[in-house]
Design an enzyme around this catalytic site. Structure first.
Site, PDB file in Angstrom:
ATOM      1  N   ASP A  11      -5.343   0.137  13.345  1.00 33.30           N
ATOM      2  CA  ASP A  11      -4.055  -0.018  12.676  1.00 33.30           C
ATOM      3  C   ASP A  11      -4.217  -0.271  11.185  1.00 33.30           C
ATOM      4  O   ASP A  11      -3.439   0.217  10.375  1.00 33.30           O
ATOM      5  CB  ASP A  11      -3.273  -1.169  13.316  1.00 33.30           C
ATOM      6  N   GLY A  12      -5.238  -1.048  10.818  1.00 36.78           N
ATOM      7  CA  GLY A  12      -5.458  -1.327   9.399  1.00 36.78           C
ATOM      8  C   GLY A  12      -5.757  -0.063   8.612  1.00 36.78           C
ATOM      9  O   GLY A  12      -5.277   0.115   7.490  1.00 36.78           O
ATOM     10  N   ASP A  83       4.852  -5.253   7.122  1.00 35.84           N
ATOM     11  CA  ASP A  83       5.451  -6.526   6.715  1.00 35.84           C
ATOM     12  C   ASP A  83       5.129  -6.900   5.282  1.00 35.84           C
ATOM     13  O   ASP A  83       4.174  -6.427   4.678  1.00 35.84           O
ATOM     14  CB  ASP A  83       4.995  -7.660   7.660  1.00 35.84           C
ATOM     15  N   ARG A  93      -1.887 -26.971   2.223  1.00 31.71           N
ATOM     16  CA  ARG A  93      -0.640 -27.730   2.260  1.00 31.71           C
ATOM     17  C   ARG A  93       0.512 -26.749   2.421  1.00 31.71           C
ATOM     18  O   ARG A  93       0.344 -25.541   2.271  1.00 31.71           O
ATOM     19  CB  ARG A  93      -0.441 -28.558   0.993  1.00 31.71           C
ATOM     20  N   THR A 123       5.156  -6.067  16.163  1.00 34.70           N
ATOM     21  CA  THR A 123       4.027  -6.356  17.047  1.00 34.70           C
ATOM     22  C   THR A 123       2.772  -6.715  16.264  1.00 34.70           C
ATOM     23  O   THR A 123       1.669  -6.733  16.828  1.00 34.70           O
ATOM     24  CB  THR A 123       3.730  -5.142  17.955  1.00 34.70           C
ATOM     25  N   GLN A 182      -3.006  -5.905   3.337  1.00 34.35           N
ATOM     26  CA  GLN A 182      -3.941  -5.303   2.382  1.00 34.35           C
ATOM     27  C   GLN A 182      -4.178  -6.290   1.237  1.00 34.35           C
ATOM     28  O   GLN A 182      -4.262  -7.478   1.466  1.00 34.35           O
ATOM     29  CB  GLN A 182      -3.393  -3.961   1.901  1.00 34.35           C
TER      30      GLN A 182
END
Length: 225
Positions: A11-12, A83, A93, A123, A182
């Site tokens: 997928d990458g 995304d 933090r 997904t 990426q």
């Protein structure tokens, strides 16, 4: 000038391929070389038997929506098939980010960050933080908080024309903007990121004998005893 681009890997690799093709909308066929993945369509051993079908045009193309993203004050726009992620980076933090949708205030999130995902990306990282699975051809935007400090901050599904503006609190200095897993871009306190549906799309070549539900059952182990 290509009729189709083949992406060998996972997928990458396919996400990187989609980024390089940009808005040309040339169909991409993902050929998986092993491992967990949702985008690569066929395995290497099935590629050669399908070459004649591909050359004859016997394949189906599915248009997937993308996200358009820009940092206020910058002329450059970025695009993501899966995304857009705003997170705290390596600093141990939480960060505070303020969000508006269509110019109306929604919430101020405190946590590790926030994911704005497409249905294709439902997904991916979004799923791992509790976001919903959405059929990839549906036109919606997904908001998924990353480890929110307040449990009432839950994932949301937004209309496709929603314009999401995310403002980094001014005291935050180590936030990162990452698209499709990426390269990451550093963000400064006070930066405002605008995310919306992109005008173009990514065309993925799909197998005529395998459905999205088949993929889910295979990857998530549904129906197994």
């Amino acid at each position: 000038h290509c009729d189709m681009v083949l992406s060998f890997g996972g997928d990458g690799t396919l996400l990187s391929t989609a980024d390089k093709i940009g808005r040309a909308q040339t169909p991409i066929l993902g050929v998986t070389l092993g491992g967990l993945g949702y985008l690569a369509e066929i395995t290497l051993d099935r590629l050669y038997p399908r070459v004649e079908e591909l050359l004859s045009g016997a394949f189906r193309v599915e248009d997937r929506m993308v996200l358009s993203c820009r940092v206020a004050g910058s002329p450059e726009s970025y695009y993501a098939l899966n995304d857009v992620v705003i997170d705290k980076g390596a600093f141990p933090r939480v960060i505070r980010i303020r969000m508006t949708i269509g110019g109306r205030y929604l919430n101020t999130y405190t946590g590790d960050g926030l994911i704005v995902a497409t249905p294709t990306g439902s997904t991916a990282y979004s799923l791992s933080v509790g976001g919903p699975i959405v059929e990839p051809t549906v036109q919606v935007l997904l908001l998924s908080p990353i480890s929110p400090h307040t449990l009432s901050n839950r994932p949301m599904v937004l209309r496709p024309d929603a314009v999401v503006r995310i403002a980094i609190a001014r005291r935050e200095q180590d936030a990162l903007l990452t698209l499709d897993g990426q390269e990451a871009t550093p963000l400064a306190g006070g930066d405002v990121i605008e995310v919306r549906r992109g005008r173009s799309h990514v065309a993925l070549v799909r197998s005529p004998d395998r459905t999205y539900y088949d993929v889910l059952r295979s990857k998530l182990g549904w129906g197994a005893r």
